[in-house]
Design an enzyme around this catalytic site. Structure first.
Site, short mmCIF file in Angstrom:
data_model
loop_
_atom_site.label_atom_id
_atom_site.label_comp_id
_atom_site.label_asym_id
_atom_site.label_seq_id
_atom_site.Cartn_x
_atom_site.Cartn_y
_atom_site.Cartn_z
N HIS A 47 6.29 7.87 -3.24
CA HIS A 47 5.38 9.05 -3.86
C HIS A 47 6.04 10.49 -3.38
O HIS A 47 5.49 11.47 -3.25
CB HIS A 47 4.05 9.09 -3.15
CG HIS A 47 3.18 7.88 -3.37
ND1 HIS A 47 3.21 6.64 -2.57
CD2 HIS A 47 2.54 7.58 -4.53
CE1 HIS A 47 2.58 5.87 -3.16
NE2 HIS A 47 2.17 6.03 -4.45
N GLY A 84 -1.02 4.84 -8.48
CA GLY A 84 -0.68 6.07 -9.32
C GLY A 84 0.38 5.94 -10.40
O GLY A 84 1.40 4.90 -10.14
N SER A 85 0.37 6.65 -11.60
CA SER A 85 1.50 6.77 -12.39
C SER A 85 2.48 7.50 -11.68
O SER A 85 2.46 8.11 -10.48
CB SER A 85 0.95 7.47 -13.79
OG SER A 85 -0.17 6.91 -14.17
N GLY A 86 3.63 7.64 -12.51
CA GLY A 86 4.92 8.08 -12.05
C GLY A 86 6.09 7.05 -11.34
O GLY A 86 7.13 7.35 -11.00
N HIS A 87 5.44 5.65 -11.52
CA HIS A 87 6.54 4.53 -10.94
C HIS A 87 6.73 3.82 -12.15
O HIS A 87 7.47 2.60 -11.71
CB HIS A 87 5.56 3.90 -10.03
CG HIS A 87 5.04 4.70 -8.90
ND1 HIS A 87 5.69 5.38 -7.95
CD2 HIS A 87 3.89 4.62 -8.23
CE1 HIS A 87 4.81 6.04 -7.25
NE2 HIS A 87 3.96 5.56 -7.26
N LYS A 111 -0.49 -2.42 -3.46
CA LYS A 111 0.49 -1.94 -2.41
C LYS A 111 -0.38 -1.17 -1.16
O LYS A 111 -1.33 -0.69 -1.22
CB LYS A 111 1.10 -0.77 -3.22
CG LYS A 111 1.94 -1.30 -4.33
CD LYS A 111 2.95 -0.39 -5.02
CE LYS A 111 2.13 0.89 -5.42
NZ LYS A 111 0.92 0.48 -6.41
N ASP A 139 -5.19 3.25 -2.41
CA ASP A 139 -5.13 1.93 -3.31
C ASP A 139 -5.88 0.72 -2.46
O ASP A 139 -6.86 0.17 -3.01
CB ASP A 139 -3.69 1.35 -3.42
CG ASP A 139 -3.00 2.49 -4.42
OD1 ASP A 139 -3.59 3.11 -5.15
OD2 ASP A 139 -1.75 1.97 -4.59
#
Length: 352
Positions: free
Chosen positions: A218, A53-56, A104, A109
């Site tokens: 998250h 996911g984006s945001g990392h 991960k 995922d």
């Protein structure tokens, strides 16, 4: 909620467009979305792909480039990318030497990368999935079966990326990635929650005088809350969770070329005399100056436990949007790991 965004539904797309404009050495594809080296495929080289996911950020797209990843698949914020993204990325970067997916350990995922591996293999490509599951805080949660994959992911992408650049074949890259995962352990602490743009409110509520111990990446809660304490106390607690963690055994699934096989892995605990890489990471909202205060105490704790820090990485490399907090990762090293840690890399998020 204050965010530097336009429309919520365009957040990831517009950020990827900016990445492409800022870094012409990368190629950013849409529908499906993935990022790859502009010079991919690199002849004779094993291709490394990761994603999530984006945001990392800068993980994973910011780690695409010589010495690290060949491709990365960004999902929506805190949402797994889809198998078609991974499949398209693999087809774009494979040179014939095979593809290694670094995954991960989050349920979405794992499931989607396994599906992608089957699709890639059906097309005749060599492929392998290696799981990262280094978080000592939580085993089995709403998000995972087993331990979560966190900070060791960054170190694995650097070390295995250098090995692939140096000519390791797929089996050797997979073996090294598995070893790095087994040698690494992480623990995270949050001083605040974070806000996913689509949600428009903090993921969890945390009192002004509280910290959350053992968080993931998250915004998911950790093991418990405690009153805010001086940085030395928080660092000592996190470091001891990692260093004193006992042997950890689990069964993982890996692709053997014809199907999935179960493999039992045992991570041995740290021991006096070990040399380690120390990674002190900002969750996104914690300044680097405070990370150095954490590293100061971490160095003292390691020495008291008989560990020697021989390399370090300090900064925001695996973040959780604007969350205030930090994570610590310790990775036991040997000559092979150190050799590839010290090798050059040139990516938007990490240059060595």
């Amino acid at each position: 909620m204050k965010k530097l965004i336009n429309a919520v539904e365009n957040v990831v797309k517009e950020q990827l467009e900016g990445l492409a404009l800022a870094h012409p050495e990368l190629t950013v594809h849409f529908e499906p979305s993935y990022v790859c080296r502009a010079d991919a495929p690199v002849a004779g080289k094993v291709a490394l792909i990761s994603g999530g996911g984006s945001g990392h950020e800068p993980m994973h797209g910011g780690f695409v480039g010589p010495g690290m990843l060949d491709g990365a698949c960004p999902g929506e914020v805190f949402t797994s990318p889809t198998p078609d993204q991974m499949y398209a990325c693999a087809k774009a970067v494979d040179s014939g030497a095979g593809v290694l997916f670094i995954v991960k350990n989050y349920t979405g995922d794992v499931m989607n990368f396994e599906t992608a591996a089957e699709l890639v293999a059906a097309d005749g490509l060599q492929v392998q999935n290696i799981l990262i599951d280094d978080d000592v805080a939580v085993k089995d949660s709403l998000y995972t079966a087993g331990r979560r994959g966190v900070g060791t992911t960054v170190l694995a992408e650097k070390i295995v990326g250098a090995a692939a650049e140096a000519g390791y074949d797929l089996a050797a890259c997979a073996d090294l990635c598995r070893k790095v995962n087994q040698y690494g352990r992480s623990f995270g602490v949050a001083l605040s929650s974070c806000t996913v743009p689509a949600a428009g409110k903090p993921t969890f509520e945390l009192g002004e005088g509280e910290v959350e111990m053992g968080i993931g990446i998250h915004g998911e809660p950790g093991t418990h809350r405690m009153p805010i304490a001086p940085v030395d106390e928080l660092t000592l607690y996190a470091a001891e969770q990692i260093i004193d963690d006992p042997a950890y055994s689990r069964t993982v699934r890996e692709w053997d070329g014809a199907g999935w096989v179960d493999k039992v892995l045992v991570d041995e605990p740290f021991a006096a005399g070990d040399q380690v890489i120390a990674f002190v990471n900002s969750m996104g909202g914690t300044p680097v100056s405070e990370l150095y205060a954490i590293y100061r105490k971490l160095d003292a704790v390691c020495k008291a436990k008989g560990l020697t820090i021989v390399r370090n990485l300090i900064g925001p490399y695996i973040t959780s949007l604007e969350m205030q907090g930090f994570s610590i990762t310790l990775l036991k090293v040997d000559a092979e790991i150190l050799k590839f840690w010290d090798a050059p890399a040139k990516t938007p998020g990490l240059v060595r």
